[in-house]
Design a protein around this motif. Sequence first.
Motif, PDB file in Angstrom:
ATOM      1  N   TYR A  92      33.679  54.082  57.777  1.00 53.45           N
ATOM      2  CA  TYR A  92      34.288  54.915  56.733  1.00 53.45           C
ATOM      3  C   TYR A  92      33.470  54.859  55.441  1.00 53.45           C
ATOM      4  O   TYR A  92      33.231  55.885  54.806  1.00 53.45           O
ATOM      5  N   ILE A  93      33.028  53.659  55.067  1.00 51.14           N
ATOM      6  CA  ILE A  93      32.275  53.475  53.819  1.00 51.14           C
ATOM      7  C   ILE A  93      30.982  54.271  53.860  1.00 51.14           C
ATOM      8  O   ILE A  93      30.616  54.936  52.892  1.00 51.14           O
ATOM      9  N   ASP A  94      30.268  54.195  54.966  1.00 43.35           N
ATOM     10  CA  ASP A  94      29.052  54.988  55.201  1.00 43.35           C
ATOM     11  C   ASP A  94      28.095  54.988  54.008  1.00 43.35           C
ATOM     12  O   ASP A  94      27.546  56.012  53.627  1.00 43.35           O
ATOM     13  N   GLY A  95      27.951  53.827  53.375  1.00 43.78           N
ATOM     14  CA  GLY A  95      26.992  53.685  52.295  1.00 43.78           C
ATOM     15  C   GLY A  95      27.440  54.213  50.949  1.00 43.78           C
ATOM     16  O   GLY A  95      26.659  54.243  50.006  1.00 43.78           O
ATOM     17  N   GLN A  96      28.681  54.624  50.826  1.00 40.18           N
ATOM     18  CA  GLN A  96      29.164  55.177  49.568  1.00 40.18           C
ATOM     19  C   GLN A  96      29.781  54.066  48.721  1.00 40.18           C
ATOM     20  O   GLN A  96      30.755  53.430  49.119  1.00 40.18           O
ATOM     21  N   TYR A  97      29.197  53.846  47.576  1.00 42.24           N
ATOM     22  CA  TYR A  97      29.583  52.761  46.672  1.00 42.24           C
ATOM     23  C   TYR A  97      31.074  52.788  46.360  1.00 42.24           C
ATOM     24  O   TYR A  97      31.746  51.761  46.410  1.00 42.24           O
ATOM     25  N   GLU A  98      31.598  53.968  46.049  1.00 44.31           N
ATOM     26  CA  GLU A  98      33.005  54.082  45.664  1.00 44.31           C
ATOM     27  C   GLU A  98      33.932  53.697  46.813  1.00 44.31           C
ATOM     28  O   GLU A  98      34.977  53.098  46.609  1.00 44.31           O
ATOM     29  N   LYS A  99      33.539  54.060  48.029  1.00 47.70           N
ATOM     30  CA  LYS A  99      34.362  53.712  49.186  1.00 47.70           C
ATOM     31  C   LYS A  99      34.310  52.207  49.449  1.00 47.70           C
ATOM     32  O   LYS A  99      35.336  51.612  49.794  1.00 47.70           O
ATOM     33  N   LEU A 100      33.147  51.605  49.278  1.00 44.60           N
ATOM     34  CA  LEU A 100      33.038  50.149  49.426  1.00 44.60           C
ATOM     35  C   LEU A 100      33.905  49.466  48.387  1.00 44.60           C
ATOM     36  O   LEU A 100      34.673  48.551  48.701  1.00 44.60           O
ATOM     37  N   GLU A 101      33.808  49.934  47.181  1.00 45.74           N
ATOM     38  CA  GLU A 101      34.625  49.398  46.088  1.00 45.74           C
ATOM     39  C   GLU A 101      36.116  49.506  46.425  1.00 45.74           C
ATOM     40  O   GLU A 101      36.874  48.544  46.273  1.00 45.74           O
ATOM     41  N   GLY A 102      36.534  50.655  46.899  1.00 42.29           N
ATOM     42  CA  GLY A 102      37.935  50.877  47.247  1.00 42.29           C
ATOM     43  C   GLY A 102      38.408  49.992  48.388  1.00 42.29           C
ATOM     44  O   GLY A 102      39.520  49.457  48.355  1.00 42.29           O
ATOM     45  N   LYS A 103      37.572  49.830  49.404  1.00 43.68           N
ATOM     46  CA  LYS A 103      37.954  48.981  50.539  1.00 43.68           C
ATOM     47  C   LYS A 103      38.061  47.521  50.121  1.00 43.68           C
ATOM     48  O   LYS A 103      38.931  46.797  50.598  1.00 43.68           O
ATOM     49  N   LEU A 104      37.196  47.073  49.226  1.00 45.25           N
ATOM     50  CA  LEU A 104      37.300  45.701  48.738  1.00 45.25           C
ATOM     51  C   LEU A 104      38.586  45.514  47.947  1.00 45.25           C
ATOM     52  O   LEU A 104      39.241  44.471  48.061  1.00 45.25           O
ATOM     53  N   GLN A 105      38.956  46.510  47.179  1.00 47.50           N
ATOM     54  CA  GLN A 105      40.218  46.439  46.436  1.00 47.50           C
ATOM     55  C   GLN A 105      41.392  46.366  47.408  1.00 47.50           C
ATOM     56  O   GLN A 105      42.307  45.558  47.238  1.00 47.50           O
ATOM     57  N   GLU A 106      41.347  47.182  48.434  1.00 46.50           N
ATOM     58  CA  GLU A 106      42.433  47.248  49.409  1.00 46.50           C
ATOM     59  C   GLU A 106      42.540  45.955  50.226  1.00 46.50           C
ATOM     60  O   GLU A 106      43.622  45.396  50.368  1.00 46.50           O
ATOM     61  N   LYS A 107      41.421  45.475  50.747  1.00 46.32           N
ATOM     62  CA  LYS A 107      41.436  44.333  51.670  1.00 46.32           C
ATOM     63  C   LYS A 107      41.571  42.988  50.966  1.00 46.32           C
ATOM     64  O   LYS A 107      42.132  42.052  51.519  1.00 46.32           O
ATOM     65  N   TYR A 108      40.997  42.886  49.771  1.00 46.38           N
ATOM     66  CA  TYR A 108      40.970  41.598  49.074  1.00 46.38           C
ATOM     67  C   TYR A 108      41.846  41.555  47.825  1.00 46.38           C
ATOM     68  O   TYR A 108      41.946  40.514  47.189  1.00 46.38           O
ATOM     69  N   GLY A 109      42.425  42.672  47.453  1.00 50.83           N
ATOM     70  CA  GLY A 109      43.278  42.702  46.277  1.00 50.83           C
ATOM     71  C   GLY A 109      42.518  42.609  44.965  1.00 50.83           C
ATOM     72  O   GLY A 109      43.077  42.231  43.940  1.00 50.83           O
ATOM     73  N   TYR A 110      41.233  42.944  44.999  1.00 53.31           N
ATOM     74  CA  TYR A 110      40.417  42.913  43.786  1.00 53.31           C
ATOM     75  C   TYR A 110      40.797  44.051  42.843  1.00 53.31           C
ATOM     76  O   TYR A 110      41.202  45.120  43.283  1.00 53.31           O
ATOM     77  N   SER A 111      40.600  43.812  41.565  1.00 57.04           N
ATOM     78  CA  SER A 111      40.659  44.915  40.606  1.00 57.04           C
ATOM     79  C   SER A 111      39.355  45.703  40.765  1.00 57.04           C
ATOM     80  O   SER A 111      38.422  45.248  41.425  1.00 57.04           O
ATOM     81  N   LYS A 112      39.292  46.852  40.140  1.00 58.06           N
ATOM     82  CA  LYS A 112      38.073  47.667  40.217  1.00 58.06           C
ATOM     83  C   LYS A 112      36.874  46.883  39.675  1.00 58.06           C
ATOM     84  O   LYS A 112      35.799  46.888  40.261  1.00 58.06           O
ATOM     85  N   GLU A 113      37.095  46.184  38.572  1.00 54.95           N
ATOM     86  CA  GLU A 113      36.013  45.401  37.953  1.00 54.95           C
ATOM     87  C   GLU A 113      35.580  44.250  38.864  1.00 54.95           C
ATOM     88  O   GLU A 113      34.389  43.978  39.004  1.00 54.95           O
TER      89      GLU A 113
END
Length: 63
Positions: free
Chosen positions: A31-52
């Motif tokens: 799904y991420i397919d090299g897209q920074y924003e998607k990687l960022e979003g998945k990390l937020q979703e899976k790990y509960g990270y804030s955007k920063e």
Amino acid sequence: MNEDIIKGKWKQLKGEAKKQWGKLTDDDIDYIDGQYEKLEGKLQEKYGYSKEEARKEINSWQQ
């Protein structure tokens, strides 16, 4: 490494990303397919990270 490099080298980097963030599934990686924003979003979703926090994780990983 910047967003363009992630996109351009995603095939090589996706295995490393999966090692770095073990909660990411193969479907997430596809799904991420090299897209920074998607990687960022998945990390937020899976790990509960804030955007920063997600950005810091990605930037740290890139180095």
